[in-house]
Design an enzyme around this catalytic site. Structure first.
Site, short mmCIF file in Angstrom:
data_model
loop_
_atom_site.label_atom_id
_atom_site.label_comp_id
_atom_site.label_asym_id
_atom_site.label_seq_id
_atom_site.Cartn_x
_atom_site.Cartn_y
_atom_site.Cartn_z
N SER A 84 68.46 31.31 25.07
CA SER A 84 67.02 31.36 25.35
C SER A 84 66.46 30.01 25.79
CB SER A 84 66.28 31.87 24.12
OG SER A 84 66.58 31.08 22.98
N LYS A 116 79.88 29.07 18.04
CA LYS A 116 78.43 29.11 18.12
C LYS A 116 77.90 27.88 17.39
CE LYS A 116 74.40 31.86 16.92
NZ LYS A 116 73.95 33.14 16.36
N ARG A 150 64.31 32.82 18.54
CA ARG A 150 63.75 33.03 17.20
C ARG A 150 62.26 33.38 17.29
NH1 ARG A 150 67.18 28.11 14.28
NH2 ARG A 150 69.21 28.97 14.83
N LYS A 181 78.69 29.41 22.73
CA LYS A 181 77.24 29.49 22.76
C LYS A 181 76.62 28.24 22.17
CE LYS A 181 73.66 32.33 20.72
NZ LYS A 181 73.36 33.36 19.79
C1 PBG Z 1 71.47 35.28 15.53
C2 PBG Z 1 71.48 35.06 16.99
C3 PBG Z 1 70.83 33.98 17.61
C4 PBG Z 1 71.01 34.13 18.96
C5 PBG Z 1 71.78 35.29 19.17
N1 PBG Z 1 72.07 35.85 17.91
C6 PBG Z 1 69.99 32.89 17.07
C7 PBG Z 1 70.32 32.12 15.90
O1 PBG Z 1 71.49 31.92 15.55
O2 PBG Z 1 69.37 31.70 15.27
C8 PBG Z 1 70.44 33.18 19.97
C9 PBG Z 1 70.31 33.63 21.33
C10 PBG Z 1 69.44 32.82 22.19
O3 PBG Z 1 68.91 31.75 21.83
O4 PBG Z 1 69.26 33.27 23.32
N2 PBG Z 1 72.47 35.86 14.89
#
Ligand code: PBG
Length: 323
Positions: free
Chosen positions: A273, A194, A204, A247
């Site tokens: 997202s 990630k 967010r 991701k």
């Molecule tokens: C946080 C988490 C995030 C996403 C999934 N779980 C965001 C982050 O790390 O700030 C992002 C998913 C997305 O952007 O669709 N644990």
């Protein structure tokens, strides 16, 4: 010319005959956002077509998606600020929004598969995925909180945990804890690679979970690194992960491809997202064909080697296939 590649493209039937990659709804996981209250449905401003639902309406949404063939969901709770604290305690409150939602979905739809997120950020007043002390994001001290969250979700009936915080050692820690408590059948999909990505912005917004200070670069990976993903994958594999995830998806297809080649377990990719928002925004302006771009992006993620795709397009794609 002896070789004329166009001969294999000369009709739709031949093009279909030689098609290398298949994409279908069975490979998709639909992320869905949950809020408190009754009869609530609020669109996420930066993600047109994506809503936050109170549990009652969420059940209707799951039913509608199931009709379209979507069987796996990744719910995320959006909590109000008064439910957040530095220890993310609401995350393991058995009567909290998230465990309650898991329990309700599994009661009403026992065949639906839920993959539920394990990280502090939706419940943390600091907006970080781990405990914060003097500006530092703590690793080992966070594991215990993640463990409590995991047990609360397992007790509520989740099928699969998605530890999403990029803390070290979390897969092994959670696997052992789950097994000790009799949850040997609860799977773990590791958020293996990630990246510290700007593409999470709209998510967010949806959860109001942006970090209050600093960024996530001491735990999420540097977008410049590919070999490091192999080490992360090796660790998650050895620690007992059932599936590995990359991701975001489209900007990291090289990572998807290399994990697929090197690890004998299913590989997932999360079309996040921001990837969704870009396509929707361009389509809304008439700059791209939204449906075709959606399909091409999902197909490309599959072609790179993803067995599973988490995508906010899941429902729209399934609806489109039915047309
Ligand atoms: C946080 C988490 C995030 C996403 C999934 N779980 C965001 C982050 O790390 O700030 C992002 C998913 C997305 O952007 O669709 N644990």
């Amino acid at each position: 010319m002896l070789r004329r590649p166009r001969r294999n493209r000369k009709s739709l039937v031949i093009r279909n005959l030689v098609e290398e990659t298949q994409l279908s709804v069975q490979h998709l996981i639909f992320p869905i956002f949950i809020i408190e209250g009754d009869n609530q449905r609020k669109e996420v401003a930066s993600m047109s077509g994506i809503y936050r639902y109170s549990i009652d309406l969420l059940l209707e949404e799951v039913a509608a998606c199931q009709e379209l063939g979507i069987r796996t969901f990744a719910p995320f709770p959006a909590l109000t600020d008064d439910k957040k604290d530095p220890l993310a305690q609401e995350g393991h409150n058995p009567d909290g929004l998230f465990p309650t939602a898991i329990r309700r979905i599994k009661e009403v739809f026992p065949d639906v598969c839920l993959m539920t997120d394990i990280a502090m950020d939706p419940y943390s007043s600091d907006g970080h995925d781990g405990l914060v002390r003097d500006g530092e994001i703590l690793n080992d001290e966070t594991l215990e909180i993640l463990g409590k969250m995991a047990l609360a979700q397992a007790e509520a009936g989740t099928d699969m945990l998605g530890p999403s915080d990029m803390m070290d050692g979390r897969i092994g820690y959670l696997r052992k804890l789950l097994d000790e408590h009799g949850f040997t059948n609860v799977s773990i999909m590791a958020y293996t690679a990630k990246y510290a990505s700007a593409f999470y912005g709209p998510f967010r917004d949806a959860l109001d979970s942006a970090p209050k200070s600093g960024d996530k670069k001491t735990y999420q990976m540097n977008p410049a690194n590919a070999r490091e993903a192999l080490m992360e994958a090796q660790l998650d594999y050895e620690e007992g992960a059932d599936m590995l995830m990359v991701k975001p998806a489209l900007p990291y297809l090289d990572i998807v491809q290399s994990l697929k080649a090197q690890f004998p377990i299913p590989i997932a990719a999360y079309q996040v997202s921001g990837e969704y928002a870009m396509i929707k925004a361009a389509a809304a302006n008439g700059w791209l064909d939204g449906k075709k771009t959606m399909e091409e992006s999902l197909l490309s993620i599959r072609r790179a080697g993803a067995d599973i795709i988490l995508t906010y397009f899941a429902k729209e794609y399934a609806q489109w296939l039915k047309l």
